[in-house]
Write a protein that holds these residues in place. Sequence first.
Motif, PDB file in Angstrom:
ATOM      1  N   LYS B   2       0.832  -1.189   0.000  1.00 39.97           N
ATOM      2  CA  LYS B   2       0.000   0.000   0.000  1.00 39.97           C
ATOM      3  C   LYS B   2       0.868   1.241   0.000  1.00 39.97           C
ATOM      4  O   LYS B   2       1.989   1.245   0.520  1.00 39.97           O
ATOM      5  CB  LYS B   2      -0.887  -0.012   1.253  1.00 39.97           C
ATOM      6  CG  LYS B   2      -1.891  -1.140   1.281  1.00 39.97           C
ATOM      7  CD  LYS B   2      -2.695  -1.092   2.572  1.00 39.97           C
ATOM      8  CE  LYS B   2      -3.652  -2.262   2.641  1.00 39.97           C
ATOM      9  NZ  LYS B   2      -4.397  -2.287   3.922  1.00 39.97           N
ATOM     10  N   LEU B  88      -6.963   8.195  11.469  1.00 42.34           N
ATOM     11  CA  LEU B  88      -6.573   7.910  10.092  1.00 42.34           C
ATOM     12  C   LEU B  88      -5.590   8.959   9.616  1.00 42.34           C
ATOM     13  O   LEU B  88      -5.858  10.156   9.725  1.00 42.34           O
ATOM     14  CB  LEU B  88      -7.796   7.951   9.168  1.00 42.34           C
ATOM     15  CG  LEU B  88      -8.924   6.982   9.469  1.00 42.34           C
ATOM     16  CD1 LEU B  88     -10.265   7.623   9.232  1.00 42.34           C
ATOM     17  CD2 LEU B  88      -8.787   5.764   8.581  1.00 42.34           C
ATOM     18  N   THR B  92      -1.820  13.858   0.355  1.00 42.51           N
ATOM     19  CA  THR B  92      -2.211  14.161  -1.006  1.00 42.51           C
ATOM     20  C   THR B  92      -1.048  14.768  -1.774  1.00 42.51           C
ATOM     21  O   THR B  92      -0.114  15.322  -1.195  1.00 42.51           O
ATOM     22  CB  THR B  92      -3.436  15.104  -1.027  1.00 42.51           C
ATOM     23  OG1 THR B  92      -3.895  15.254  -2.372  1.00 42.51           O
ATOM     24  CG2 THR B  92      -3.106  16.473  -0.451  1.00 42.51           C
ATOM     25  N   LEU B 101      -7.340  12.486  -1.509  1.00 44.81           N
ATOM     26  CA  LEU B 101      -6.615  11.983  -0.355  1.00 44.81           C
ATOM     27  C   LEU B 101      -6.333  10.490  -0.475  1.00 44.81           C
ATOM     28  O   LEU B 101      -7.184   9.728  -0.926  1.00 44.81           O
ATOM     29  CB  LEU B 101      -7.420  12.235   0.921  1.00 44.81           C
ATOM     30  CG  LEU B 101      -7.699  13.710   1.250  1.00 44.81           C
ATOM     31  CD1 LEU B 101      -8.614  13.800   2.460  1.00 44.81           C
ATOM     32  CD2 LEU B 101      -6.403  14.451   1.497  1.00 44.81           C
ATOM     33  N   PHE B 103      -5.458   7.438   2.061  1.00 44.64           N
ATOM     34  CA  PHE B 103      -5.558   7.177   3.499  1.00 44.64           C
ATOM     35  C   PHE B 103      -4.756   5.962   3.917  1.00 44.64           C
ATOM     36  O   PHE B 103      -4.601   4.993   3.153  1.00 44.64           O
ATOM     37  CB  PHE B 103      -7.025   6.925   3.878  1.00 44.64           C
ATOM     38  CG  PHE B 103      -7.868   8.154   3.956  1.00 44.64           C
ATOM     39  CD1 PHE B 103      -8.501   8.648   2.827  1.00 44.64           C
ATOM     40  CD2 PHE B 103      -8.037   8.822   5.156  1.00 44.64           C
ATOM     41  CE1 PHE B 103      -9.282   9.787   2.885  1.00 44.64           C
ATOM     42  CE2 PHE B 103      -8.819   9.960   5.230  1.00 44.64           C
ATOM     43  CZ  PHE B 103      -9.441  10.444   4.096  1.00 44.64           C
ATOM     44  N   GLY B 104      -4.282   5.997   5.153  1.00 46.60           N
ATOM     45  CA  GLY B 104      -3.831   4.794   5.812  1.00 46.60           C
ATOM     46  C   GLY B 104      -5.041   4.022   6.286  1.00 46.60           C
ATOM     47  O   GLY B 104      -6.179   4.507   6.223  1.00 46.60           O
ATOM     48  N   GLY B 105      -4.808   2.811   6.795  1.00 45.80           N
ATOM     49  CA  GLY B 105      -5.919   1.963   7.192  1.00 45.80           C
ATOM     50  C   GLY B 105      -6.575   2.348   8.507  1.00 45.80           C
ATOM     51  O   GLY B 105      -7.650   1.844   8.834  1.00 45.80           O
TER      52      GLY B 105
END
Lengths: 114, 113
Positions: B2, B88, B92, B101, B103-105
């Motif tokens: 990711k 979270l 960007t 954006l 995002f992390g998990g």
Amino acid sequence: DAGITQSPRYKITETGRQVTLMCHQTWSHSYMFWYRQDLGHGLRLIYYSAAADITDKGEVPDGYVVSRSKTENFPLTLESATRSQTSVYFCASSTGDPGSAEAFFGQGTRLTVV
Amino acid sequence: QKEVEQDPGPLSVPEGAIVSLNCTYSNSAFQYFMWYRQYSRKGPELLMYTYSSGNKEDGRFTAQVDKSSKYISLFIRDSQPSDSATYLCAMTLPGTAGNKLTFGGGTRVLVKP
């Protein structure tokens, strides 16, 4: 009410049915977004829109359709719902100004496909 | 892999402790960095926003960005039970459409009284 509102808040539908999730914002923000949130994946972008009649795909667009005939509305349609589309869906909006990256989120729609 | 990695937790701390959260990212072009807080069954809301390396403070919250290491952190001092939420990180690229954006998990935090 001012802000960004989503409807319905909760929805259960059957596999193969079409379902539309609604999003309405009162700020006249140019940009609107649809995300889905799943355990282990965080928020993933489905579609976004830069203005009325301008939309583009995000990271996970397959199985979804969007439209934006008016600046304030950005509905998301699942044409033929599948169980893998069970998720929490968030609509967001932003000004799109380069110096202001904040996105404002709705309360979410929890969709279950059975 | 990711683009943005974040430990999912849960992170459980006693009231008054310092909460330390972090994210790593792979795309060195990211320039705006944010932390969102999300309470259960609510939408995310912006907590901290920075666009440069270094520290930024806002009350009990401190955000750190280390672009050379591609690492961002959020610290919560004197944590309260009301800080229990999912945090979270988001980032960007400049000039992307609408500042999309990534995002992390998310990390779930529980502050115990």
